[in-house]
Design an enzyme around this catalytic site. Structure first.
Site, PDB file in Angstrom:
ATOM      1  N   ARG A 159       5.219  -0.219  -6.419  1.00 53.64           N
ATOM      2  CA  ARG A 159       5.219  -0.973  -5.169  1.00 53.64           C
ATOM      3  C   ARG A 159       4.167  -2.078  -5.169  1.00 53.64           C
ATOM      4  O   ARG A 159       4.191  -2.954  -4.319  1.00 53.64           O
ATOM      5  CB  ARG A 159       4.966  -0.017  -3.997  1.00 53.64           C
ATOM      6  CG  ARG A 159       6.092   0.977  -3.799  1.00 53.64           C
ATOM      7  CD  ARG A 159       5.661   2.116  -2.922  1.00 53.64           C
ATOM      8  NE  ARG A 159       5.418   1.666  -1.562  1.00 53.64           N
ATOM      9  CZ  ARG A 159       6.220   1.921  -0.538  1.00 53.64           C
ATOM     10  NH1 ARG A 159       7.297   2.617  -0.722  1.00 53.64           N
ATOM     11  NH2 ARG A 159       5.941   1.496   0.658  1.00 53.64           N
ATOM     12  N   TRP A 180      -2.994  -2.851  -1.311  1.00 48.43           N
ATOM     13  CA  TRP A 180      -2.595  -4.237  -1.600  1.00 48.43           C
ATOM     14  C   TRP A 180      -3.309  -5.070  -0.553  1.00 48.43           C
ATOM     15  O   TRP A 180      -3.015  -4.954   0.637  1.00 48.43           O
ATOM     16  CB  TRP A 180      -1.080  -4.335  -1.486  1.00 48.43           C
ATOM     17  CG  TRP A 180      -0.487  -5.609  -1.971  1.00 48.43           C
ATOM     18  CD1 TRP A 180      -0.230  -5.964  -3.267  1.00 48.43           C
ATOM     19  CD2 TRP A 180      -0.006  -6.695  -1.170  1.00 48.43           C
ATOM     20  NE1 TRP A 180       0.368  -7.202  -3.303  1.00 48.43           N
ATOM     21  CE2 TRP A 180       0.522  -7.672  -2.037  1.00 48.43           C
ATOM     22  CE3 TRP A 180       0.028  -6.940   0.201  1.00 48.43           C
ATOM     23  CZ2 TRP A 180       1.067  -8.867  -1.586  1.00 48.43           C
ATOM     24  CZ3 TRP A 180       0.574  -8.123   0.652  1.00 48.43           C
ATOM     25  CH2 TRP A 180       1.082  -9.073  -0.242  1.00 48.43           C
ATOM     26  N   LYS A 187       6.628  -4.245  -4.282  1.00 44.28           N
ATOM     27  CA  LYS A 187       8.057  -3.959  -4.231  1.00 44.28           C
ATOM     28  C   LYS A 187       8.544  -3.891  -2.794  1.00 44.28           C
ATOM     29  O   LYS A 187       9.611  -4.390  -2.460  1.00 44.28           O
ATOM     30  CB  LYS A 187       8.328  -2.630  -4.951  1.00 44.28           C
ATOM     31  CG  LYS A 187       9.799  -2.225  -4.982  1.00 44.28           C
ATOM     32  CD  LYS A 187      10.609  -3.178  -5.820  1.00 44.28           C
ATOM     33  CE  LYS A 187      12.068  -2.821  -5.912  1.00 44.28           C
ATOM     34  NZ  LYS A 187      12.872  -3.955  -6.416  1.00 44.28           N
ATOM     35  N   GLU A 222       8.646 -15.392  -9.967  1.00 41.84           N
ATOM     36  CA  GLU A 222       7.929 -14.147  -9.662  1.00 41.84           C
ATOM     37  C   GLU A 222       7.532 -13.373 -10.917  1.00 41.84           C
ATOM     38  O   GLU A 222       6.499 -12.725 -10.932  1.00 41.84           O
ATOM     39  CB  GLU A 222       8.703 -13.256  -8.687  1.00 41.84           C
ATOM     40  CG  GLU A 222       9.913 -12.584  -9.264  1.00 41.84           C
ATOM     41  CD  GLU A 222      10.604 -11.634  -8.282  1.00 41.84           C
ATOM     42  OE1 GLU A 222       9.928 -10.979  -7.491  1.00 41.84           O
ATOM     43  OE2 GLU A 222      11.843 -11.544  -8.344  1.00 41.84           O
ATOM     44  N   ASN A 250      -1.535   2.607   5.759  1.00 44.52           N
ATOM     45  CA  ASN A 250      -0.617   1.498   5.432  1.00 44.52           C
ATOM     46  C   ASN A 250      -0.357   0.726   6.699  1.00 44.52           C
ATOM     47  O   ASN A 250      -0.193   1.344   7.750  1.00 44.52           O
ATOM     48  CB  ASN A 250       0.760   2.037   5.010  1.00 44.52           C
ATOM     49  CG  ASN A 250       0.826   2.351   3.566  1.00 44.52           C
ATOM     50  OD1 ASN A 250      -0.163   2.250   2.861  1.00 44.52           O
ATOM     51  ND2 ASN A 250       1.997   2.750   3.124  1.00 44.52           N
ATOM     52  N   GLY A 251      -0.216  -0.587   6.583  1.00 46.31           N
ATOM     53  CA  GLY A 251       0.137  -1.387   7.751  1.00 46.31           C
ATOM     54  C   GLY A 251      -1.054  -2.181   8.248  1.00 46.31           C
ATOM     55  O   GLY A 251      -2.037  -2.377   7.526  1.00 46.31           O
ATOM     56  N   LYS A 259      13.485 -15.598  -9.247  1.00 43.78           N
ATOM     57  CA  LYS A 259      13.337 -14.638 -10.353  1.00 43.78           C
ATOM     58  C   LYS A 259      12.372 -15.192 -11.393  1.00 43.78           C
ATOM     59  O   LYS A 259      11.469 -14.503 -11.849  1.00 43.78           O
ATOM     60  CB  LYS A 259      14.714 -14.402 -10.973  1.00 43.78           C
ATOM     61  CG  LYS A 259      14.953 -13.037 -11.502  1.00 43.78           C
ATOM     62  CD  LYS A 259      15.518 -12.069 -10.485  1.00 43.78           C
ATOM     63  CE  LYS A 259      14.586 -11.773  -9.363  1.00 43.78           C
ATOM     64  NZ  LYS A 259      15.160 -11.053  -8.278  1.00 43.78           N
ATOM     65  N   HIS A 283      18.185 -37.597  -3.395  1.00 40.03           N
ATOM     66  CA  HIS A 283      17.413 -37.817  -2.174  1.00 40.03           C
ATOM     67  C   HIS A 283      15.942 -37.448  -2.356  1.00 40.03           C
ATOM     68  O   HIS A 283      15.239 -37.241  -1.372  1.00 40.03           O
ATOM     69  CB  HIS A 283      18.038 -37.019  -1.021  1.00 40.03           C
ATOM     70  CG  HIS A 283      19.457 -37.410  -0.750  1.00 40.03           C
ATOM     71  ND1 HIS A 283      19.792 -38.590  -0.136  1.00 40.03           N
ATOM     72  CD2 HIS A 283      20.628 -36.815  -1.075  1.00 40.03           C
ATOM     73  CE1 HIS A 283      21.113 -38.691  -0.066  1.00 40.03           C
ATOM     74  NE2 HIS A 283      21.641 -37.618  -0.634  1.00 40.03           N
ATOM     75  N   GLU A 338      18.027 -17.931  -6.014  1.00 40.78           N
ATOM     76  CA  GLU A 338      17.679 -16.609  -6.537  1.00 40.78           C
ATOM     77  C   GLU A 338      17.113 -16.720  -7.961  1.00 40.78           C
ATOM     78  O   GLU A 338      16.138 -16.055  -8.311  1.00 40.78           O
ATOM     79  CB  GLU A 338      18.906 -15.689  -6.486  1.00 40.78           C
ATOM     80  CG  GLU A 338      18.757 -14.342  -7.177  1.00 40.78           C
ATOM     81  CD  GLU A 338      17.633 -13.463  -6.627  1.00 40.78           C
ATOM     82  OE1 GLU A 338      17.034 -13.785  -5.605  1.00 40.78           O
ATOM     83  OE2 GLU A 338      17.343 -12.443  -7.282  1.00 40.78           O
ATOM     84  N   CYS A 373       0.823  -1.210   0.000  1.00 44.50           N
ATOM     85  CA  CYS A 373       0.000   0.000   0.000  1.00 44.50           C
ATOM     86  C   CYS A 373       0.859   1.264   0.000  1.00 44.50           C
ATOM     87  O   CYS A 373       1.971   1.267   0.513  1.00 44.50           O
ATOM     88  CB  CYS A 373      -0.851   0.043   1.250  1.00 44.50           C
ATOM     89  SG  CYS A 373      -1.829  -1.414   1.527  1.00 44.50           S
TER      90      CYS A 373
HETATM   91  O1  M6R Z   1      13.420  -4.488   0.111  1.00 43.63           O
HETATM   92  P1  M6R Z   1      13.902  -5.832   0.508  1.00 43.63           P
HETATM   93  O2  M6R Z   1      15.225  -6.178  -0.057  1.00 43.63           O
HETATM   94  O3  M6R Z   1      13.901  -6.030   2.005  1.00 43.63           O
HETATM   95  O4  M6R Z   1      12.851  -6.855  -0.052  1.00 43.63           O
HETATM   96  C1  M6R Z   1      12.887  -8.216   0.279  1.00 43.63           C
HETATM   97  C2  M6R Z   1      12.119  -9.040  -0.722  1.00 43.63           C
HETATM   98  O5  M6R Z   1      10.776  -8.701  -0.698  1.00 43.63           O
HETATM   99  C3  M6R Z   1      12.658  -8.820  -2.135  1.00 43.63           C
HETATM  100  O6  M6R Z   1      14.027  -9.087  -2.187  1.00 43.63           O
HETATM  101  C4  M6R Z   1      11.931  -9.706  -3.142  1.00 43.63           C
HETATM  102  O7  M6R Z   1      12.162 -11.055  -2.879  1.00 43.63           O
HETATM  103  C5  M6R Z   1      12.431  -9.321  -4.526  1.00 43.63           C
HETATM  104  N1  M6R Z   1      11.683  -8.208  -5.009  1.00 43.63           N
HETATM  105  C6  M6R Z   1      12.392 -10.428  -5.497  1.00 43.63           C
HETATM  106  O8  M6R Z   1      12.937 -10.037  -6.705  1.00 43.63           O
END
Ligand code: M6R
Length: 615
Positions: free
Chosen positions: A27, A76, A610, A494, A102-103, A491, A510, A487, A2
């Site tokens: 975001r 969100w 984000k 997502e 927010n929150g 990627k 395993h 990672e 949000c």
């Molecule tokens: O802002 P941050 O690095 O704390 O965010 C953590 C994760 O939400 C962030 O790294 C997320 O996994 C990535 N956007 C993925 O690409």
């Protein structure tokens, strides 16, 4: 996640608030809303839309509303679905008060129960609506408005950043923050309030960051903030950083593409930034003494998502370069485990945004034991920087795409440099070796770019059409290439929504080997160590023997792997621990091209945000 924005001033608010919301769109959100004190009849006008800010904009244009005091929001969904009823702003019973939040108000149900008994009618499923009714109950009509607002805020539990407007006080924004970011954009005869300075960076020159656990009132010429006890709190007004003002994707189709291409410069900027530090400045910035670094016995690397992956790779940096044991921990898990405070440990919180709620809560828990915490972040003005004892900044520049790219590569850069710095303090390496490590980082940045350039056309023309047709992937790595495989899997899933799972290659037999078949490509990230390489090769043979399809990220000279793979990308050799950094650009581009071929919303993938400011 949000975003909130508020405006009070001499200009008509609607275009400013909508522009602010658009700048925060990256975001992530699923509904949007706007409310203003309508200048024509002094009524409260509200518009909400499920979907985009553009849709909201069209609705507002049709309704013909505007005024000089307003709030806006992108939501969100957390409590309740993405519907118009649940979209912000939320109103009180009299429809004279509007709140954007927010929150999460953790005790909203208790507060709501009391308010319902007092006769308040709720229309949404959200926790946020309780704020409008609380304001109606406790602040409207109070003899001392400020005191009543402070008391109202004192009843709240949880995390929040909110802005309230009310017809009763038509020239004021009421604001409060705890655990969620909030800042005030200071202009001439106008003020903005927003969850991120990006929202107003093109409109005003100055910013004040609302301190944690404060609330207050903002008018067009001034603001006043109070702590929980009602004491006024001073906060500095700072010049806005230039880099946050112009954030455009230029000729690139997506921010993610632009940000992948920016990695060489971002890595170099980060290295040069550390090189330029004067004697003693590193320790001062980290908030520790040289003696502490010399005697440090454990390094904790705390993060979520990509930042956690960077931490997992950096475990290898710290252990092999400094000889100090390192543990990368997931913030969302670590904070609920039994905590064993270690006075000689350095707790490094890694977070691109510096606003991730789980990371912040973990740091608060560690801080409460009086331990040494460092914020490793890309945002100097973030909550994490303010809450840790020390900080350590990456120089990636604003990262807008939800998928982290240059933030990840600069985190690796930063941690590699730091590991060498600590090793130097410990006397394990000398100054020349630190300079050598800096050269290795700069070279890795160049190789990252060269590799990306070499393959990008092939990946788009040949690979993406083929690989976008699969709907499950396995990623494998060993040692340092395993967290890199994690990672890569993140990627791919997502941004393409294709299911992907990463395993340490040694675990294949395993269990995961049962998943191997022609239609499940196995992506393998190689390693320069001959022993690890040969073990990886054996895993590739296991996959091939089951008719599996192998995509290899091999290093130059690894002929057996290149020959065994169905598709091989050959990456130049670099400093052994920096292979993940060299491979990062191509790996990200590979996932990007697949997602693009699938027609996905790359910069703003579904369901994701984000900056994850709720736990
Ligand atoms: O802002 P941050 O690095 O704390 O965010 C953590 C994760 O939400 C962030 O790294 C997320 O996994 C990535 N956007 C993925 O690409």
């Amino acid at each position: 996640m949000c975003s909130v924005i508020g405006y009070v001033g001499k200009r008509l608010s609607c275009p400013l608030v909508l522009e602010g919301l658009k700048r925060l769109e990256y975001r992530g959100y699923d509904s949007a809303g706007f409310a203003c004190v309508n200048s024509s009849d002094r009524s409260l006008s509200v518009q909400k839309a499920v979907g985009s800010v553009k849709q909201l904009e069209a609705q507002i244009a049709d309704a013909g509303i505007d005024g000089y005091v307003a709030v806006g929001h992108t939501r969100w969904a957390t409590h309740g679905q993405a519907t118009k009823e649940n979209a912000h702003p939320h109103l009180d019973c009299t429809k004279r008060i509007a709140v954007v939040h927010n929150g999460i108000i953790e005790n909203f149900q208790d507060l709501k129960d009391v308010l319902v008994l007092q006769g308040h009618l709720f229309v949404s499923d959200t926790d946020s609506e309780v704020l409008a009714h609380l304001f109606e109950q406790y602040v409207t009509g109070a003899s001392d408005t400020h005191e009543a607002f402070i008391r109202m805020v004192g009843q709240l539990k949880g995390a929040y950043a909110f802005v309230i407007i009310s017809l009763e006080y038509p020239d004021i924004l009421f604001v409060a923050r705890r655990g969620s970011p909030l800042c005030i954009g200071v202009g001439k005869e106008e003020m903005f309030v927003a969850s991120d300075p990006l929202a107003f960076a093109q409109q005003v020159e100055y910013v004040a960051f609302v301190p944690e656990r404060t609330c207050g009132v903002v008018s067009k010429d001034s603001f006043v903030l109070y702590d929980r006890e009602g004491m006024a709190v001073q906060t500095p007004i700072e010049q806005l950083e230039a880099e946050w003002i112009a954030v455009e994707k230029g000729e690139h189709e997506h921010f993610m593409l632009k940000e992948m291409y920016e990695q060489k410069q971002a890595i170099a900027r980060t290295v040069h930034f550390y090189q330029s530090m004067k004697k003693g400045q590193v320790e001062e910035t980290l908030g520790v003494t040289q003696d502490f670094l010399r005697d440090v016995e454990k390094i904790y690397l705390i993060g979520c998502g990509t930042s956690w992956h960077a931490g997992r790779i950096a475990e290898f940096f710290f252990e092999s370069v400094t000889g100090v044991p390192a543990a990368a921990v997931l913030a969302s898990e670590f904070r609920h485990r039994t905590f064993f405070p270690h006075p000689k440990a350095l707790y490094i919180a890694i977070s691109q945004s510096g606003e991730t709620a789980d990371v912040l809560e973990t740091i608060r828990m560690i801080n409460s034991h009086g331990l040494s915490t460092v914020a490793l972040t890309n945002v100097a003005s973030s909550s994490l920087v303010r809450e840790c004892q020390g900080f350590w900044l990456t120089q990636a520049g604003p990262e807008i795409a939800v998928a982290s790219t240059k933030a990840f590569s600069t985190q690796l850069t930063s941690l590699y440099w730091l590991a060498h710095y600590v090793a130097q303090i410990k006397g394990r390496i000398d100054q020349k070796q630190l300079i050598q490590a800096e050269r290795e980082l700069l070279t890795a940045g160049e190789l990252l770019e060269a590799t990306l350039e070499e393959y990008k056309h092939e990946v788009i023309a040949q690979d993406a059409p083929i690989y976008s047709a699969f709907n499950r992937y396995i990623f494998l790595g060993r040692h340092i290439s395993y967290p890199f495989a994690l990672e890569a899997a993140l990627k791919l899933k997502e941004i393409s929504y294709i299911f992907a799972q990463a395993y340490p290659a040694g675990e294949l037999k395993h269990g995961p080997l049962a998943l191997v078949e022609k239609v499940v490509p196995v992506v393998v990230f190689s390693h320069s160590d001959p022993v690890i390489y040969h073990k990886l090769l054996a895993n590739v043979q296991e996959v091939k023997a089951r008719d599996g399809h192998v995509i290899a990220f091999a290093l130059e000279g690894q002929y057996e792997l290149i020959a065994a793979a169905d598709r091989a990308f050959v990456v130049p050799q670099s400093a052994p621990l920096l292979a993940p950094l060299v491979m990062a650009g191509l790996m990200q581009f590979f996932c990007y091209a697949i997602a693009n071929a699938c027609g996905r919303s790359i910069d703003k993938p579904r369901n994701l945000a984000k900056s994850v400011t709720v736990e």
